[in-house]
Design an enzyme around this catalytic site. Sequence first.
Site, PDB file in Angstrom:
ATOM      1  CE1 TYR A   1       8.060 -12.335 -34.230  1.00 12.13           C
ATOM      2  CE2 TYR A   1       9.229 -12.896 -32.597  1.00 12.13           C
ATOM      3  CZ  TYR A   1       8.752 -12.036 -33.531  1.00 12.13           C
ATOM      4  OH  TYR A   1       9.742 -10.816 -33.637  1.00 12.13           O
TER       5      TYR A   1
ATOM      6  CB  SER B   1       3.207  -7.385  -1.288  1.00  8.61           C
ATOM      7  OG  SER B   1       2.343  -7.566  -2.262  1.00  8.61           O
TER       8      SER B   1
ATOM      9  CE1 TYR C   1      17.450 -19.997 -17.265  1.00 13.57           C
ATOM     10  CE2 TYR C   1      19.507 -20.263 -17.954  1.00 13.57           C
ATOM     11  CZ  TYR C   1      18.706 -20.568 -17.076  1.00 13.57           C
ATOM     12  OH  TYR C   1      18.704 -21.199 -16.279  1.00 13.57           O
TER      13      TYR C   1
ATOM     14  CG  HIS D   1       0.818  -9.630  -8.703  1.00 14.51           C
ATOM     15  ND1 HIS D   1      -0.053 -10.136  -9.605  1.00 14.51           N
ATOM     16  CD2 HIS D   1       0.119  -8.886  -7.963  1.00 14.51           C
ATOM     17  CE1 HIS D   1      -1.194  -9.942  -9.464  1.00 14.51           C
ATOM     18  NE2 HIS D   1      -1.122  -9.090  -8.365  1.00 14.51           N
TER      19      HIS D   1
ATOM     20  CD  GLU E   1      -1.844 -10.999  -4.115  1.00 18.40           C
ATOM     21  OE1 GLU E   1      -1.867 -12.475  -3.414  1.00 18.40           O
ATOM     22  OE2 GLU E   1      -2.772 -10.887  -4.810  1.00 18.40           O
TER      23      GLU E   1
ATOM     24  CG  HIS F   1      -4.183  -5.941 -10.337  1.00 17.78           C
ATOM     25  ND1 HIS F   1      -4.888  -5.420  -9.398  1.00 17.78           N
ATOM     26  CD2 HIS F   1      -3.532  -6.956 -10.017  1.00 17.78           C
ATOM     27  CE1 HIS F   1      -4.714  -6.285  -8.438  1.00 17.78           C
ATOM     28  NE2 HIS F   1      -3.877  -6.953  -8.659  1.00 17.78           N
TER      29      HIS F   1
ATOM     30  CG  HIS G   1      -5.666 -11.301  -8.928  1.00 22.30           C
ATOM     31  ND1 HIS G   1      -5.104 -11.910  -7.770  1.00 22.30           N
ATOM     32  CD2 HIS G   1      -5.096  -9.996  -8.662  1.00 22.30           C
ATOM     33  CE1 HIS G   1      -4.404 -11.154  -7.240  1.00 22.30           C
ATOM     34  NE2 HIS G   1      -4.145 -10.066  -7.890  1.00 22.30           N
TER      35      HIS G   1
ATOM     36  N   GLY H   1       0.937  -1.423  -0.184  1.00 20.52           N
ATOM     37  CA  GLY H   1      -0.154  -0.103   0.044  1.00 20.52           C
ATOM     38  C   GLY H   1       0.721   1.280  -0.133  1.00 20.52           C
TER      39      GLY H   1
HETATM   40 ZN   LIG Z   1      -3.078  -8.523  -7.395  1.00 16.25          ZN
END
Ligand SMILES: [Zn+2]
Length: 230
Positions: free
Chosen positions: A119, A77, A214, A98, A79, A100, A161, A48
């Site tokens: 691709y 967080s 990678y 992460h 999450e 949104h 989400h 926050g």
């Molecule tokens: Zn989230």
Amino acid sequence: MGMNRDERDLRQAIVMACREMTAAGINQGTSGNISVRVDGGILLTPSGLPYDQMTPEDIVFMAWDGGWTAREGNVPSTEWRFHLDILKAKPETGAVVHAHPAYCTILAIMQKSIPAIHYMIAAGGGNDVPCAPYAQYGTAELSQLALEALADRRACLLAHHGLIATGVSLRKAMWLAIEVETLAKQYHGCLQIGTPPLLPDEEIDSILRRWGQYGLRDRKPLAAVPSSAA
Ligand SMILES: [Zn+2]
């Protein structure tokens, strides 16, 4: 807390990456969060705190057992669980982003994976960016579903989400987050016209072989598309 120069640099890189998420248009408010692997655990954005007020000292350290240390007033967080679980389960992963982003979230609301429309889907490690089933934010169940979706991928959507993107480095995870949002935007556009034709699996396999294990090389600008893949 004792902080060596490398750790301070990493903390600064996380703060900068948070601001870049906003600049790149993949963040909504403070909903985005970032983690990076360090000795003994992870560095993680606090809950926050507006990014323009965030300093390196605000970043939270979380040990592999979930214990954490933070500056007074800061908490990890909400999450933190999937950040910790992903970095614990995937030793080749150095960072988790992460957010949104609008188009990823539109597809996630529709519970749609992103198929091989372009691709660049291979940047996620396979022929799709899968959408993990819904579970409430911050829960162990969501973390488990995300881990399953990321079993052989570097990115996934979370139903109703948002997006998770990972990478060997923070730079690569950030790059992939922006790339997946671009793919989501393209797929959303295609769906306005009809059902897009898809590239065959053999073609995606061929791209993955060309890029190597990678994927794409690191380049300085986080948001740039490497010329070797463009
Ligand atoms: Zn989230």
